[in-house]
Design an enzyme around this catalytic site. Sequence first.
Site: not given
Length: 364
Positions: A178-179, A204, A297, A300
């Site tokens: 993600s991030t 993401h 973050m 997930d």
Amino acid sequence: MTKQKVRVLIVDDSASVRQIMTSILGEDPEIDVIGTAADPFAAARRLQNELPDVIVLDIEMPKMDGLTFLRKIMAQHPIPVVICSSATDDSSQLTFEALEAGAVDIVPKPRVDTRQALLESSGRLRDAVKSAARARVRPRSERRMLVEKKLTADAIMPPPVETRSRPTTERIVCIGASTGGTEALADVLEALPADCPGILIVQHMPPGFTAAFARRLNSICAITVKEAEDGETVHAGCAYIAPGARHMLLQRSGLRYHIAIKDGPPVSRHRPSVDVLFRSTAQYAGRNALGVIMTGMGDDGARGLLEMRKLGAATRAQNEESCVVFGMPKEAIAHGAVEKVVSLDQIPREIIKWHQTGHAAAAS
């Protein structure tokens, strides 16, 4: 003790956009918009007096473009930056250049009906800002929505079960990020040889960016990188990026793997969801798979990676030191889902070692 608010500076040449974003972010009790600027020069003057925790930055602006300003920020005093840019193919390359320069996230800002689009993505914008505030920002040269009910992967498919006999198939790697993941994934995939196993990736990202992201990676990697399509067969030497806003699942027909792209509710508040990919991989690949959880973050992927490990898959997590945000790996480790924690630059070597020597040797 009162929690300190995330202080935000908005930089956008549109007065209406600045007003809308100020209102959206100001509705969150954890965010404080300390100011706005119509261009990078005005923003630079503001930064001389007060440093925000996060900057929300447009790319296409007069006087100085946002990308140039971002590079100056990262060279002089790195601050977490969220890019809020028009989500078109023409601007996607600029967006990825911004991520490469150090931006930690992107939020689409369509050219048509911008006000309504921003209001509809208000939860996404607020989450991006709060996530960015926790990020470690570093220039590339130093590196190698509204809140919804939090659903599990049960919303997409039932929990995996051990079958009586699981046939040996081609090996497969599944990665979740993600991030900070866009540049971390570039580092990993660039280091892989053309004969590596097939790779499925959930990063993401909003719709409209994943195809451009895949094209960018394909242009710099020895392996083939593409946006995944429903029903296509997974081939060795190819990495498949889950399309934005749709879940990606691994399935199997005989001894061959193929991809299913499905709609459905967000899982772990994300679509695509790493948990969904990992659960399907646990079910259909078992010990023939390697799961890797990377910077990001939230949580997930933690439950799905544990399901993979329970069904015999090898599992790895990126370490805290090399993560932009050590959220997803941390949660996976806490769940007992991770066999081995490694740095970002070790992940390609782990994939190659696992592919060449087998699960037992790679985990030893």
